[in-house]
Structure formats: C-alpha cells, structure tokens
Design a protein around this motif. Structure first.
Motif, PDB file in Angstrom:
ATOM      1  N   LYS A   7     -36.699  68.925  60.823  1.00 53.37           N
ATOM      2  CA  LYS A   7     -38.278  68.952  60.319  1.00 53.37           C
ATOM      3  C   LYS A   7     -38.808  70.419  60.455  1.00 53.37           C
ATOM      4  O   LYS A   7     -40.005  70.610  60.005  1.00 53.37           O
ATOM      5  CB  LYS A   7     -39.006  68.000  60.984  1.00 53.37           C
ATOM      6  N   GLN A   8     -37.970  71.390  60.946  1.00 54.42           N
ATOM      7  CA  GLN A   8     -38.478  72.669  61.131  1.00 54.42           C
ATOM      8  C   GLN A   8     -39.115  73.455  59.872  1.00 54.42           C
ATOM      9  O   GLN A   8     -40.011  74.149  60.323  1.00 54.42           O
ATOM     10  CB  GLN A   8     -37.452  73.425  61.765  1.00 54.42           C
ATOM     11  N   ASP A   9     -38.897  72.961  58.716  1.00 52.41           N
ATOM     12  CA  ASP A   9     -39.483  73.584  57.568  1.00 52.41           C
ATOM     13  C   ASP A   9     -40.428  72.671  56.769  1.00 52.41           C
ATOM     14  O   ASP A   9     -40.721  72.930  55.678  1.00 52.41           O
ATOM     15  CB  ASP A   9     -38.467  73.751  56.354  1.00 52.41           C
ATOM     16  N   GLY A  10     -40.751  71.601  57.355  1.00 51.99           N
ATOM     17  CA  GLY A  10     -41.831  70.700  56.955  1.00 51.99           C
ATOM     18  C   GLY A  10     -41.258  69.603  56.080  1.00 51.99           C
ATOM     19  O   GLY A  10     -42.112  68.880  55.515  1.00 51.99           O
ATOM     20  N   ASN A  11     -39.920  69.526  55.990  1.00 49.66           N
ATOM     21  CA  ASN A  11     -39.550  68.416  55.084  1.00 49.66           C
ATOM     22  C   ASN A  11     -39.379  67.101  55.924  1.00 49.66           C
ATOM     23  O   ASN A  11     -39.378  67.045  57.153  1.00 49.66           O
ATOM     24  CB  ASN A  11     -38.155  68.789  54.422  1.00 49.66           C
ATOM     25  N   LYS A  12     -39.200  66.067  55.450  1.00 53.16           N
ATOM     26  CA  LYS A  12     -38.852  64.592  56.003  1.00 53.16           C
ATOM     27  C   LYS A  12     -37.281  64.628  56.525  1.00 53.16           C
ATOM     28  O   LYS A  12     -36.436  64.759  55.766  1.00 53.16           O
ATOM     29  CB  LYS A  12     -39.236  63.425  55.091  1.00 53.16           C
ATOM     30  N   ALA A  13     -37.434  63.925  57.723  1.00 53.23           N
ATOM     31  CA  ALA A  13     -36.144  63.452  58.221  1.00 53.23           C
ATOM     32  C   ALA A  13     -36.060  62.071  58.470  1.00 53.23           C
ATOM     33  O   ALA A  13     -36.855  61.479  59.188  1.00 53.23           O
ATOM     34  CB  ALA A  13     -35.802  64.184  59.560  1.00 53.23           C
ATOM     35  N   LEU A  14     -35.008  61.426  57.876  1.00 54.98           N
ATOM     36  CA  LEU A  14     -34.881  59.922  58.119  1.00 54.98           C
ATOM     37  C   LEU A  14     -33.698  59.469  58.701  1.00 54.98           C
ATOM     38  O   LEU A  14     -32.777  60.467  58.744  1.00 54.98           O
ATOM     39  CB  LEU A  14     -35.078  58.944  57.017  1.00 54.98           C
ATOM     40  N   LEU A  15     -33.424  58.552  59.368  1.00 51.64           N
ATOM     41  CA  LEU A  15     -32.047  58.040  60.134  1.00 51.64           C
ATOM     42  C   LEU A  15     -31.763  56.828  59.342  1.00 51.64           C
ATOM     43  O   LEU A  15     -32.384  56.047  59.406  1.00 51.64           O
ATOM     44  CB  LEU A  15     -32.455  57.928  61.659  1.00 51.64           C
ATOM     45  N   GLN A  16     -30.525  56.948  59.051  1.00 51.08           N
ATOM     46  CA  GLN A  16     -29.952  55.786  58.606  1.00 51.08           C
ATOM     47  C   GLN A  16     -29.346  54.870  59.739  1.00 51.08           C
ATOM     48  O   GLN A  16     -28.671  55.439  60.276  1.00 51.08           O
ATOM     49  CB  GLN A  16     -28.785  55.959  57.314  1.00 51.08           C
ATOM     50  N   ILE A  17     -29.560  53.573  59.601  1.00 44.25           N
ATOM     51  CA  ILE A  17     -29.277  52.774  60.789  1.00 44.25           C
ATOM     52  C   ILE A  17     -28.311  51.477  60.312  1.00 44.25           C
ATOM     53  O   ILE A  17     -28.636  51.037  59.152  1.00 44.25           O
ATOM     54  CB  ILE A  17     -30.379  52.140  61.611  1.00 44.25           C
ATOM     55  N   VAL A  18     -27.198  51.362  60.952  1.00 44.09           N
ATOM     56  CA  VAL A  18     -26.307  50.418  60.435  1.00 44.09           C
ATOM     57  C   VAL A  18     -25.294  49.840  61.417  1.00 44.09           C
ATOM     58  O   VAL A  18     -25.382  50.229  62.798  1.00 44.09           O
ATOM     59  CB  VAL A  18     -25.154  51.372  59.848  1.00 44.09           C
ATOM     60  N   HIS A  19     -24.730  48.581  61.252  1.00 46.90           N
ATOM     61  CA  HIS A  19     -23.735  47.815  62.077  1.00 46.90           C
ATOM     62  C   HIS A  19     -22.705  47.931  61.425  1.00 46.90           C
ATOM     63  O   HIS A  19     -22.712  47.355  59.996  1.00 46.90           O
ATOM     64  CB  HIS A  19     -24.186  46.485  62.481  1.00 46.90           C
ATOM     65  N   SER A  20     -21.589  48.507  61.608  1.00 49.26           N
ATOM     66  CA  SER A  20     -20.399  48.704  60.657  1.00 49.26           C
ATOM     67  C   SER A  20     -19.640  47.562  60.382  1.00 49.26           C
ATOM     68  O   SER A  20     -18.657  47.684  59.488  1.00 49.26           O
ATOM     69  CB  SER A  20     -19.444  50.149  61.146  1.00 49.26           C
ATOM     70  N   GLY A  21     -19.691  46.365  61.199  1.00 49.89           N
ATOM     71  CA  GLY A  21     -18.871  45.127  60.869  1.00 49.89           C
ATOM     72  C   GLY A  21     -17.492  45.389  61.030  1.00 49.89           C
ATOM     73  O   GLY A  21     -17.117  45.933  62.223  1.00 49.89           O
ATOM     74  N   ARG A  22     -16.592  44.912  59.992  1.00 52.57           N
ATOM     75  CA  ARG A  22     -15.402  44.974  60.036  1.00 52.57           C
ATOM     76  C   ARG A  22     -14.825  46.448  59.974  1.00 52.57           C
ATOM     77  O   ARG A  22     -13.723  46.730  60.401  1.00 52.57           O
ATOM     78  CB  ARG A  22     -14.816  44.281  58.882  1.00 52.57           C
ATOM     79  N   GLU A  23     -15.777  47.323  59.463  1.00 47.33           N
ATOM     80  CA  GLU A  23     -15.478  48.916  59.262  1.00 47.33           C
ATOM     81  C   GLU A  23     -15.224  49.919  60.787  1.00 47.33           C
ATOM     82  O   GLU A  23     -15.177  50.813  60.519  1.00 47.33           O
ATOM     83  CB  GLU A  23     -16.174  49.379  58.286  1.00 47.33           C
TER      84      GLU A  23
END
Length: 405
Positions: free
Chosen positions: A96-112
C-alpha cells in the motif's frame, strides 16, 4: 467509452485509481507459511503494478495447505494463526506504500494440499475419492470439520483486517476446496453439503456468509470482498458448466454484499463450447451490480484495452511478473515502454522470487513467460542441473544457490 485509466468505485464505496488489477499468483516464497523477505521484495516491487494487487492464495486452515510446494521454505503463505499477523502486516504495508489497494486471497486447498503428505499429514476433501492424478490418499471431511473450516475463513478475514489489507478475495476456483464442493465430479456427498445443485452450493454460500459476517462486524465500510470462480470444470466427466456456475454467482450476488466477481480464465476472451458469447459476457446478467474482473493472456497495453471491452476490471498476471510497473506505465502514458519479455536482467529488476525463477525458467512450463530461453540457465530442480553447471559462471552458480538471482 471505458478507459484503462478510469477510476472505478465498488458497491461498498472503495475506489480504485484505474481499471487494472494484479491477480493472485503463487510465488512459493513462504517459510513454513510465513511471509519472507523474498515475499516482501517481490510485492514491494509491485506496489505500482496495478490499482489493486491481490496477494496469492493463503491458507485459512492448518489442514488447508501447503499446496504446490517443494520445501518448507518454499511454501504457500498461511494465515490460519495469529502468529502470521506480524509478517502479513509488513506485506500489506509494503503493497500500500503508493496508495493502491492490497487484498488477500483466502483459500483451503482441499485435495490439492499436496505438500501435507510429505509432512506425514492427511489431505481432506468433500469425498474420499481415489484421484488417479494424485499419489496420496484423500480423506472425506466430517460435518464438524467442514463447519470448522467455515469458521476458519471468518478468522482469516479478521486477521486480514488486523493486518491492514483493504479486502479479501474468497478463492472458489482452480480445483481448491470450495470448487471441489461445487463440483459433482469431486463431491459425492448426500448430506447438507452435496447431492443436488442447491446442496453443492451450500459450502460456498456458508463460507461467504461467514466472511461477510466478520466484515460487517469488524472491517471499515469500504473493505472489499470479492469471489473468484472457474466458470467451468470439464474433464472426462463434467464437474459443472457455466449454466450451473452462473446460478451459483446469481445466488451469491443476490444474498451477499460482494464487491466483485473474478473469473479465472486461460484467456480473457474465452468462450464456452455452446455459446458465441465470452464467459465475461455470460456472467454479466447475474452480477447484480457487482463489478467483474477477468484475467487470462493479457500481455501488453493493447491486450488490456481489448479485454476492457468485455468487463469492468482487467487482471494482468504474467505480464506483471515481467514488468512490475505495468499499470504505472499505462497510467502515466508510457504503455509502449512496458517490458514484454523476461531476461536475466529483468529477473533481478522485477525481484522475482526464487520459486518463480525456478518455475518460469523451466522450459516445460506452460503458460510460459516470453523470453524464457534467456533464463533457462537459472532453472534448478532441487539441485543445479548439468546445463547450468556447464554454462554458468562460478558467481552465477553461487547466486543461484543462495536465491539471489
């Protein structure tokens, strides 16, 4: 007409400075799930790669990963415990240091979650199926385990809020657990979690409900929540087609205050076999005011402009690995200066992680980075191969071994 440089406002009020997004892409830079300096360097170089950067898929449960790892210090990232918060906070701040948005993708990988067997642990999925492409057994989740994983998605969302991320993306694509529940090929259950199409939607809906519950209680009003989906799952047997996945998205966008739907595609203009319309166009009638993101084979400014004909936001994957300033160059009128081929010099400038270097220097990797022949010398599979030893200088070898190149 829509322009790549347009500002875009989500339903929750959050505004992006352009229509360009960096999608979540595995870096294999985690150390036992922790963000490392390798991770921070890579994402720090990409604080201007897009108006919104979505950090790679991050495990919400201890039994939900790692996936696609080959060593403890080359793992998928994790956020299933408070111990991950300090380093994840550094990552959010860096992005976020340059003012853009930061998102986190959340997951359970299951069989993978294919690294778990190497650690002597079990891999869980909706059903205990002997998948021919896996070299380990898969165990069926109990109802109690399923309900705990749903809670884990909520807990992970709360940690993302505490870390300072601007939002989360629920990962319902790419054959991980949420998709596994939705797929009639991998879900053979006959209880609340499987059987009919409506029941196969239940896990996705309850995960989303839990995430939204936490967001409404704990997050700023402009906290962004998105959902990623693979529009179809077609093997020898069909898991689902776009006819079913649009029904799932219709349900999710009707019941929940999502901000966007992200279509995981091999090419941004991909079409199903039974339609003349692109997937992007087919999903628009079920978005209910939510924004649409598409991804797939956008490699330069011209591709991004063309993709915008089909969607609200354009995600740029491999091209932003090559050039971390992809969006910045377009926004500042220097799109012609985007670097479109990888090279040993660009590997360093782009702060590619050791995991990404190993991945994209593999001449068998598809989809590949243009120019990959120039970095073939950097490839290793656990140890340096003969071509590197033959062609590389001693300093090259030392840098490769230490992960500096």
């Amino acid at each position: 007409m829509k322009q790549l440089t347009d500002k875009v406002t989500f339903p929750n009020g959050a505004t992006l400075s352009s229509r360009l997004v960096q999608p979540p892409m595995l870096t294999n830079s985690g150390d036992h799930g922790f963000v490392t300096q390798d991770t921070l360097d890579y994402y720090g170089a990409r604080s201007n790669s897009a108006a919104m950067v979505i950090v790679e898929y991050t495990s919400v449960s201890e039994n939900g990963g790692p996936s696609r790892s080959w060593a403890d210090d080359r793992e998928q990232l994790a956020i299933y415990d408070d111990k991950f918060i300090p380093q994840m906070t550094k990552l959010a701040t860096t992005l976020k240091q340059d003012g853009n948005k930061a998102l986190l993708q959340i997951v359970h990988s299951g069989r993978e979650a294919n690294y778990l067997p190497k650690l002597g642990k079990k891999v869980y999925a909706p059903s205990a199926i002997d998948f021919s492409f896996l070299d380990y057994p898969v165990y069926e989740l109990s109802d109690a385990q399923i309900r705990q994983i749903i809670k884990d998605f909520g807990a992970a969302t709360l940690r993302a809020i505490k870390c300072g991320f601007d939002g989360v993306e629920i990962h319902g694509a790419n054959h991980y657990l949420i998709q596994e529940f939705f797929s009639k090929w991998s879900n053979k259950r006959t209880d609340h979690w499987g059987g009919s199409l409506a029941k196969r939607m239940n896990f996705a809906k309850e995960v989303t409900a839990e995430v939204m519950r936490v967001v409404k209680a704990e997050a700023p009003k402009d906290f962004i929540v998105g959902y990623r989906i693979s529009p179809e799952e077609i093997h020898d047997e069909i898991g689902y087609t776009w006819h079913e996945s649009t029904q799932l998205i219709q349900a999710l966008t009707t019941e929940f205050d999502l901000d966007y739907i992200h279509l995981s595609l091999p090419a941004y203009n991909e079409k199903p076999a039974d339609s003349d319309k692109t997937f992007a166009e087919l999903f628009q009638p079920v978005l209910n005011g939510k924004k649409e993101i598409i991804v797939g084979n956008v490699m330069n400014e011209a591709d991004a402009k063309d993709a915008l004909n089909y969607t609200d936001l354009v995600a740029v994957g491999r091209a932003s690995i090559i050039d971390p300033l992809f969006a910045h160059k377009i926004v500042t009128g220097h799109g012609d200066d985007i670097i479109t081929k990888i090279s040993p010099e660009q590997v360093k400038l782009a702060k590619m992680t050791s995991g990404l270097i190993n991945l994209f220097s593999d001449m068998k990797m598809e989809p590949h980075l243009p120019g990959r022949e120039s970095i073939a010398i950097l490839h290793k599979s656990g140890s340096l191969d003969a071509s590197v030893i033959h062609n590389g200088t001693k300093s090259d070898l030392k840098d490769i071994e230490e992960g500096k190149l």
